[in-house]
Design a protein around this motif. Structure first.
Motif, PDB file in Angstrom:
ATOM      1  N   ALA A  19     -25.366  18.314 -27.698  1.00 19.88           N
ATOM      2  CA  ALA A  19     -25.677  17.058 -27.007  1.00 19.88           C
ATOM      3  C   ALA A  19     -24.585  16.646 -26.027  1.00 19.88           C
ATOM      4  N   ILE A  20     -23.365  17.101 -26.263  1.00 20.21           N
ATOM      5  CA  ILE A  20     -22.254  16.910 -25.321  1.00 20.21           C
ATOM      6  C   ILE A  20     -21.705  18.284 -24.977  1.00 20.21           C
ATOM      7  N   GLY A  21     -21.437  18.500 -23.707  1.00 20.26           N
ATOM      8  CA  GLY A  21     -20.803  19.736 -23.278  1.00 20.26           C
ATOM      9  C   GLY A  21     -19.335  19.495 -22.981  1.00 20.26           C
ATOM     10  N   LEU A  22     -18.670  20.526 -22.497  1.00 24.83           N
ATOM     11  CA  LEU A  22     -17.260  20.431 -22.129  1.00 24.83           C
ATOM     12  C   LEU A  22     -17.087  20.884 -20.688  1.00 24.83           C
ATOM     13  N   GLY A  23     -16.676  19.959 -19.824  1.00 28.70           N
ATOM     14  CA  GLY A  23     -16.337  20.300 -18.451  1.00 28.70           C
ATOM     15  C   GLY A  23     -14.941  20.898 -18.416  1.00 28.70           C
ATOM     16  N   CYS A  24     -14.811  22.097 -17.885  1.00 34.06           N
ATOM     17  CA  CYS A  24     -13.538  22.823 -17.958  1.00 34.06           C
ATOM     18  C   CYS A  24     -12.735  22.795 -16.656  1.00 34.06           C
ATOM     19  N   MET A  25     -13.250  22.190 -15.603  1.00 32.10           N
ATOM     20  CA  MET A  25     -12.600  22.221 -14.290  1.00 32.10           C
ATOM     21  C   MET A  25     -11.139  21.787 -14.333  1.00 32.10           C
ATOM     22  N   ASN A  56     -18.853  24.348 -19.240  1.00 31.86           N
ATOM     23  CA  ASN A  56     -19.211  24.282 -17.822  1.00 31.86           C
ATOM     24  C   ASN A  56     -18.025  24.651 -16.936  1.00 31.86           C
ATOM     25  N   THR A  57     -18.245  25.608 -16.024  1.00 29.10           N
ATOM     26  CA  THR A  57     -17.201  26.042 -15.109  1.00 29.10           C
ATOM     27  C   THR A  57     -17.808  26.371 -13.750  1.00 29.10           C
ATOM     28  N   SER A  58     -17.019  27.006 -12.875  1.00 26.30           N
ATOM     29  CA  SER A  58     -17.487  27.457 -11.556  1.00 26.30           C
ATOM     30  C   SER A  58     -16.505  28.478 -11.021  1.00 26.30           C
ATOM     31  N   ASN A  66     -10.440  29.509 -13.635  1.00 22.35           N
ATOM     32  CA  ASN A  66     -11.070  28.814 -14.751  1.00 22.35           C
ATOM     33  C   ASN A  66     -12.047  29.726 -15.480  1.00 22.35           C
ATOM     34  N   GLU A  67     -12.779  30.546 -14.727  1.00 26.44           N
ATOM     35  CA  GLU A  67     -13.671  31.523 -15.366  1.00 26.44           C
ATOM     36  C   GLU A  67     -12.865  32.538 -16.179  1.00 26.44           C
ATOM     37  N   ILE A  68     -11.733  32.968 -15.640  1.00 22.38           N
ATOM     38  CA  ILE A  68     -10.882  33.927 -16.369  1.00 22.38           C
ATOM     39  C   ILE A  68     -10.384  33.293 -17.670  1.00 22.38           C
ATOM     40  N   LEU A  69      -9.973  32.033 -17.601  1.00 21.01           N
ATOM     41  CA  LEU A  69      -9.523  31.300 -18.790  1.00 21.01           C
ATOM     42  C   LEU A  69     -10.617  31.255 -19.860  1.00 21.01           C
TER      43      LEU A  69
END
Length: 344
Positions: A19-25, A56-58, A66-69
């Protein structure tokens, strides 16, 4: 924190997320210097162990770092335990602050394959167009995304900051599972058009910046510790008279949070969570304590009267983003007709 994380469905294609995600930016990009890798991996593991499955990333974030992380954090985590959402289509240009938007088929495919490699996964759960390319008919971009679904490289398709017309045209090519947009107590313009359309078409809604880019967590102190490379320094709502007005609104809303026995951040997040079971906010954080606080918002109950009272108070001043970013966002995110496309 809830004992067991509630899960919701986004769209009608089968995507199910926490129900809640994590924004990783902010771990790698936009909110000051990149944070220590070890600490961020620990944070991601804590989120997953707490029931958060939607990351969530980009490819823009870093770019690429961030994707590598996230790829490093996911090593050893059962693949079915997480839903990884990433994006393509934005890249930095040659000049300072310049960005290019790309929706050409070959770019879509190359971006997807590069993200798969950085993330270290066989498929991407939810793949978004980060912004809508004004040069390429959305049908062309969606056609390539549809092929990637058929090949098993992505499972579900989403659009970020897209206009109603673009969403409708895209959905006709292949069903969209999610639309990502800015939606919070201080950004509500999408309620006029995008959100009703998503509900008409059965598309899930993923609000980014549900805590007002941290304003609802930090309040007027938000500017005290921002580094010069922190994107929030240029947000119109944190400037001059806008900021003075918004500080007063913050204090007013904070009194309601005190009455409800929660933090203002939890109250603001609870308001988004109460919008419906087709909504999955993705608040970002770089601290485990803040993550735990965000999860506590799931236990905050708001009545219809509470919601109305909050909405009447939350009259914030200033544009939601700087003008140059608004130019490429949903109000302006239309593409040419399909008939204009000339394949090479």
């Amino acid at each position: 924190m809830p004992k067991e994380m509630k899960r919701i469905k986004l769209g009608s294609q089968g995507l199910e997320v926490s129900a809640i995600g994590l924004g990783c930016m902010g771990m790698s990009f936009a909110y000051g210097p990149a944070k220590p890798e070890h600490d961020m991996i620990q944070l991601i593991h804590h989120a997953i162990n707490s029931g958060v499955t939607h990351l969530n990333t980009s490819d823009l974030y870093g770019p690429y770092t961030n994707e590598i992380l996230i790829g490093k954090a996911l090593k050893g985590v059962p693949r079915e335990k997480v839903q990884v959402a990433t994006k393509f289509g934005l890249r930095f240009g040659d000049g300072f602050g310049e960005v290019e938007i790309h929706g050409e088929p070959e770019y879509v495919r190359a971006s997807c394959e590069a993200s798969l490699e950085r993330l270290g996964v066989d498929y991407i759960d939810l793949y978004y167009a980060h912004r809508i390319d004004p040069k390429v008919p959305i049908e062309i971009t969606m056609g390539e995304l549809k092929k990637l679904v058929e090949e098993g490289k992505i499972k579900y398709i989403g659009l970020s900051e897209a206009s109603p017309e673009t969403i409708r045209r895209a959905h006709a090519v292949h069903p969209l599972s999610a639309v990502q947009l800015e939606w919070s107590l201080w950004s509500r313009d999408s309620e006029e058009d995008v959100i009703p359309l998503c509900r008409e078409l059965g598309i899930g809604i993923v609000p980014w910046a549900p805590l007002g880019s941290g304003f609802f967590a930090s309040g007027p102190k938000i500017l005290d510790n921002l580094t010069n490379d922190d994107y929030r320094k240029v947000l119109p709502r944190l400037q001059g008279e806008n900021f003075d007005h918004n500080k007063r609104v913050f204090e007013q809303v904070n009194k309601m949070a005190e009455k409800k026995g929660c933090t203002l951040a939890q109250l603001a997040l609870a308001w988004v969570l109460h919008q419906g079971d087709d909504v999955c906010p993705i608040p970002g954080t770089t601290k485990i304590g803040n993550l735990n606080q965000n999860l506590g918002a799931l236990s905050v109950k708001l009545t219809a009267q509470d919601m109305a009272e909050l909405e009447s108070m939350a009259s914030f001043k200033g544009a939601r983003m700087p003008e140059e970013i608004l130019k490429i966002s949903y109000k302006n995110a239309n593409t040419p007709p399909l008939s204009s496309w000339k394949s090479e």
